[in-house]
Design a protein around this motif. Sequence first.
Motif, PDB file in Angstrom:
ATOM      1  N   ILE A 160      60.819  34.685  28.846  1.00 50.38           N
ATOM      2  CA  ILE A 160      59.714  34.126  28.056  1.00 50.38           C
ATOM      3  C   ILE A 160      58.971  35.200  27.255  1.00 50.38           C
ATOM      4  O   ILE A 160      57.861  34.959  26.758  1.00 50.38           O
ATOM      5  N   THR A 161      59.575  36.357  27.088  1.00 49.88           N
ATOM      6  CA  THR A 161      58.898  37.483  26.439  1.00 49.88           C
ATOM      7  C   THR A 161      58.323  37.127  25.073  1.00 49.88           C
ATOM      8  O   THR A 161      57.251  37.602  24.695  1.00 49.88           O
ATOM      9  N   ASP A 162      59.032  36.297  24.293  1.00 48.10           N
ATOM     10  CA  ASP A 162      58.585  35.971  22.932  1.00 48.10           C
ATOM     11  C   ASP A 162      58.000  34.575  22.813  1.00 48.10           C
ATOM     12  O   ASP A 162      57.726  34.111  21.707  1.00 48.10           O
ATOM     13  N   ASN A 163      57.827  33.881  23.924  1.00 48.22           N
ATOM     14  CA  ASN A 163      57.321  32.507  23.891  1.00 48.22           C
ATOM     15  C   ASN A 163      55.807  32.515  24.136  1.00 48.22           C
ATOM     16  O   ASN A 163      55.345  32.587  25.273  1.00 48.22           O
ATOM     17  N   ARG A 164      55.043  32.449  23.057  1.00 48.61           N
ATOM     18  CA  ARG A 164      53.587  32.564  23.174  1.00 48.61           C
ATOM     19  C   ARG A 164      52.992  31.451  24.029  1.00 48.61           C
ATOM     20  O   ARG A 164      52.028  31.670  24.764  1.00 48.61           O
ATOM     21  N   TRP A 165      53.536  30.237  23.914  1.00 49.85           N
ATOM     22  CA  TRP A 165      52.981  29.131  24.673  1.00 49.85           C
ATOM     23  C   TRP A 165      53.185  29.345  26.171  1.00 49.85           C
ATOM     24  O   TRP A 165      52.248  29.184  26.961  1.00 49.85           O
ATOM     25  N   GLU A 166      54.411  29.722  26.562  1.00 45.34           N
ATOM     26  CA  GLU A 166      54.670  29.939  27.988  1.00 45.34           C
ATOM     27  C   GLU A 166      53.870  31.124  28.520  1.00 45.34           C
ATOM     28  O   GLU A 166      53.384  31.096  29.650  1.00 45.34           O
ATOM     29  N   ILE A 167      53.738  32.172  27.700  1.00 44.35           N
ATOM     30  CA  ILE A 167      52.946  33.321  28.122  1.00 44.35           C
ATOM     31  C   ILE A 167      51.490  32.918  28.330  1.00 44.35           C
ATOM     32  O   ILE A 167      50.842  33.344  29.299  1.00 44.35           O
ATOM     33  N   SER A 168      50.967  32.075  27.445  1.00 44.85           N
ATOM     34  CA  SER A 168      49.581  31.621  27.610  1.00 44.85           C
ATOM     35  C   SER A 168      49.418  30.810  28.885  1.00 44.85           C
ATOM     36  O   SER A 168      48.372  30.894  29.555  1.00 44.85           O
ATOM     37  N   GLN A 169      50.460  30.042  29.247  1.00 42.73           N
ATOM     38  CA  GLN A 169      50.401  29.277  30.487  1.00 42.73           C
ATOM     39  C   GLN A 169      50.405  30.200  31.710  1.00 42.73           C
ATOM     40  O   GLN A 169      49.682  29.981  32.679  1.00 42.73           O
ATOM     41  N   VAL A 170      51.227  31.238  31.659  1.00 41.82           N
ATOM     42  CA  VAL A 170      51.259  32.233  32.735  1.00 41.82           C
ATOM     43  C   VAL A 170      49.902  32.912  32.868  1.00 41.82           C
ATOM     44  O   VAL A 170      49.366  33.076  33.972  1.00 41.82           O
ATOM     45  N   CYS A 171      49.308  33.285  31.730  1.00 41.11           N
ATOM     46  CA  CYS A 171      48.012  33.965  31.756  1.00 41.11           C
ATOM     47  C   CYS A 171      46.919  33.045  32.302  1.00 41.11           C
ATOM     48  O   CYS A 171      46.034  33.497  33.040  1.00 41.11           O
ATOM     49  N   GLN A 172      46.990  31.765  31.940  1.00 43.68           N
ATOM     50  CA  GLN A 172      46.018  30.810  32.464  1.00 43.68           C
ATOM     51  C   GLN A 172      46.131  30.701  33.980  1.00 43.68           C
ATOM     52  O   GLN A 172      45.125  30.697  34.700  1.00 43.68           O
ATOM     53  N   ASP A 173      47.362  30.656  34.469  1.00 47.67           N
ATOM     54  CA  ASP A 173      47.594  30.575  35.905  1.00 47.67           C
ATOM     55  C   ASP A 173      47.047  31.820  36.609  1.00 47.67           C
ATOM     56  O   ASP A 173      46.335  31.728  37.628  1.00 47.67           O
ATOM     57  N   LEU A 174      47.356  32.993  36.062  1.00 49.10           N
ATOM     58  CA  LEU A 174      46.899  34.238  36.686  1.00 49.10           C
ATOM     59  C   LEU A 174      45.382  34.385  36.587  1.00 49.10           C
ATOM     60  O   LEU A 174      44.740  34.924  37.501  1.00 49.10           O
ATOM     61  N   GLN A 175      44.803  33.890  35.494  1.00 49.34           N
ATOM     62  CA  GLN A 175      43.352  33.923  35.354  1.00 49.34           C
ATOM     63  C   GLN A 175      42.692  33.059  36.414  1.00 49.34           C
ATOM     64  O   GLN A 175      41.668  33.430  36.994  1.00 49.34           O
ATOM     65  N   ASN A 176      43.291  31.909  36.728  1.00 51.40           N
ATOM     66  CA  ASN A 176      42.743  31.040  37.779  1.00 51.40           C
ATOM     67  C   ASN A 176      42.804  31.718  39.142  1.00 51.40           C
ATOM     68  O   ASN A 176      41.871  31.628  39.947  1.00 51.40           O
ATOM     69  N   GLN A 177      43.918  32.421  39.393  1.00 46.60           N
ATOM     70  CA  GLN A 177      44.043  33.144  40.656  1.00 46.60           C
ATOM     71  C   GLN A 177      43.065  34.312  40.719  1.00 46.60           C
ATOM     72  O   GLN A 177      42.531  34.645  41.786  1.00 46.60           O
ATOM     73  N   LEU A 178      42.831  34.929  39.573  1.00 48.80           N
ATOM     74  CA  LEU A 178      41.900  36.051  39.498  1.00 48.80           C
ATOM     75  C   LEU A 178      40.484  35.599  39.872  1.00 48.80           C
ATOM     76  O   LEU A 178      39.751  36.306  40.573  1.00 48.80           O
ATOM     77  N   LYS A 179      40.113  34.426  39.416  1.00 48.45           N
ATOM     78  CA  LYS A 179      38.792  33.879  39.759  1.00 48.45           C
ATOM     79  C   LYS A 179      38.631  33.740  41.265  1.00 48.45           C
ATOM     80  O   LYS A 179      37.554  33.963  41.813  1.00 48.45           O
ATOM     81  N   GLU A 180      39.716  33.363  41.941  1.00 50.69           N
ATOM     82  CA  GLU A 180      39.654  33.151  43.383  1.00 50.69           C
ATOM     83  C   GLU A 180      39.432  34.453  44.155  1.00 50.69           C
ATOM     84  O   GLU A 180      39.015  34.431  45.310  1.00 50.69           O
ATOM     85  N   LEU A 181      39.719  35.585  43.514  1.00 49.85           N
ATOM     86  CA  LEU A 181      39.475  36.878  44.165  1.00 49.85           C
ATOM     87  C   LEU A 181      37.988  37.218  44.204  1.00 49.85           C
ATOM     88  O   LEU A 181      37.582  38.133  44.926  1.00 49.85           O
ATOM     89  N   LYS A 182      37.211  36.500  43.368  1.00 43.33           N
ATOM     90  CA  LYS A 182      35.751  36.691  43.322  1.00 43.33           C
ATOM     91  C   LYS A 182      35.367  38.148  43.047  1.00 43.33           C
ATOM     92  O   LYS A 182      34.538  38.746  43.749  1.00 43.33           O
ATOM     93  N   VAL A 183      36.004  38.719  42.033  1.00 44.39           N
ATOM     94  CA  VAL A 183      35.673  40.088  41.651  1.00 44.39           C
ATOM     95  C   VAL A 183      34.476  40.085  40.699  1.00 44.39           C
ATOM     96  O   VAL A 183      34.209  39.104  39.999  1.00 44.39           O
ATOM     97  N   SER A 184      33.747  41.187  40.697  1.00 38.61           N
ATOM     98  CA  SER A 184      32.604  41.325  39.788  1.00 38.61           C
ATOM     99  C   SER A 184      33.036  41.793  38.408  1.00 38.61           C
ATOM    100  O   SER A 184      32.346  41.538  37.412  1.00 38.61           O
ATOM    101  N   TYR A 185      34.171  42.478  38.372  1.00 39.53           N
ATOM    102  CA  TYR A 185      34.612  43.095  37.108  1.00 39.53           C
ATOM    103  C   TYR A 185      36.124  43.236  37.118  1.00 39.53           C
ATOM    104  O   TYR A 185      36.733  43.481  38.164  1.00 39.53           O
ATOM    105  N   TYR A 186      36.713  43.073  35.931  1.00 40.00           N
ATOM    106  CA  TYR A 186      38.166  43.225  35.779  1.00 40.00           C
ATOM    107  C   TYR A 186      38.439  44.122  34.580  1.00 40.00           C
ATOM    108  O   TYR A 186      37.887  43.916  33.492  1.00 40.00           O
ATOM    109  N   TYR A 187      39.317  45.101  34.763  1.00 39.26           N
ATOM    110  CA  TYR A 187      39.720  45.979  33.652  1.00 39.26           C
ATOM    111  C   TYR A 187      41.154  46.449  33.875  1.00 39.26           C
ATOM    112  O   TYR A 187      41.466  47.076  34.891  1.00 39.26           O
ATOM    113  N   GLN A 188      42.037  46.139  32.916  1.00 39.17           N
ATOM    114  CA  GLN A 188      43.398  46.668  32.936  1.00 39.17           C
ATOM    115  C   GLN A 188      43.846  46.962  31.507  1.00 39.17           C
ATOM    116  O   GLN A 188      43.391  46.316  30.558  1.00 39.17           O
TER     117      GLN A 188
END
Length: 319
Positions: free
Chosen positions: A81-109
């Motif tokens: 899915i390297t060049d599939n913007r839609w699928e990549i956005s779906q992956v990022c949405q999923d990971l963003q939801n999981q990131l919220k569950e970590l309850k971090v104060s700050y994120y930087y990468q």
Amino acid sequence: MTNKERYTEWAAAIGNVPLTMQPWWMEAVCAGKEWDVLLSEDKDGNILGAMPYLLRKRFHWRYIIMPQMTQTGGIWVDPSITDNRWEISQVCQDLQNQLKELKVSYYYQQFPIGSLAAQAMSGLGFRLSERITYRIDFLSDFEQVVGSFSKNKKRQLQKAATLTADQQLSIEDFYRFHAHCMRARRKHILYTREFLLVLQRKAARLGQCTVLAVRNVDGEVCAAAFLVWDKTTMYYLIPCYDPAYRDSGAGALLVLEALKLARQKKLAFDFEGSMDAGVAKHYSQFGSTPTVYYAVEKYYRPFFRLALWWQKLREWKLR
């Protein structure tokens, strides 16, 4: 099976995960600290994307930042899915939801060069800021590469005519030399001996590192660099120069010999970037190309800005 174990299998299977996102790299640079990985899967349980991360804790805050000596991280997606913007956005949405569950104060990468995931994270409310690294992607025509050096660097190479380069400096002696160089500049070395030994040991087992040293006619080390590489790129990870040999041309010769080694291995060369104007000017004079990649960040708790500012102030005072 843990996420780390699944990530290790997946990274080995797809084969194109960047050096600084490899599980063994994370184990090395996060030794003694807590790191893990978030995984995004399709309906059949196949991994489509992963976010390895270092989790730090201070008082009641939990936050994600880049590990030491690690230029890029963030999200890596499956080649399918390297060049599939839609699928990549779906992956990022999923990971963003999981990131919220970590309850971090700050994120930087800092995301890899050319990552479409960085743009997708921007659409999810994350702030993007440009960073620059300096690269030479094609070393096959080495005469042309050297010909593109600035007049200043060519003059420095002429001064270095009596100097020689080798790969005989031990990692222990490299650390001592770097510490000496920093003291001579009235600065502090920013990593520990133990940190370097762990990283070198893991990289050496895979045949993916070396120490390159430049010496004078008396055998004294004038400049040295710890180099690491993956299947595509060699990284100028930790260069250091003794101020006593500032006018010897040792710094220019060190870069030239590193480029020769990258050419032998048929790799591109990455100077590991710098947002420091002086260092950037130095790297640009070797005919390198400034290349943009993105830092991705988000404050989940605005008050954390104050804590981050205080930490940066402490680090600045140590330099």
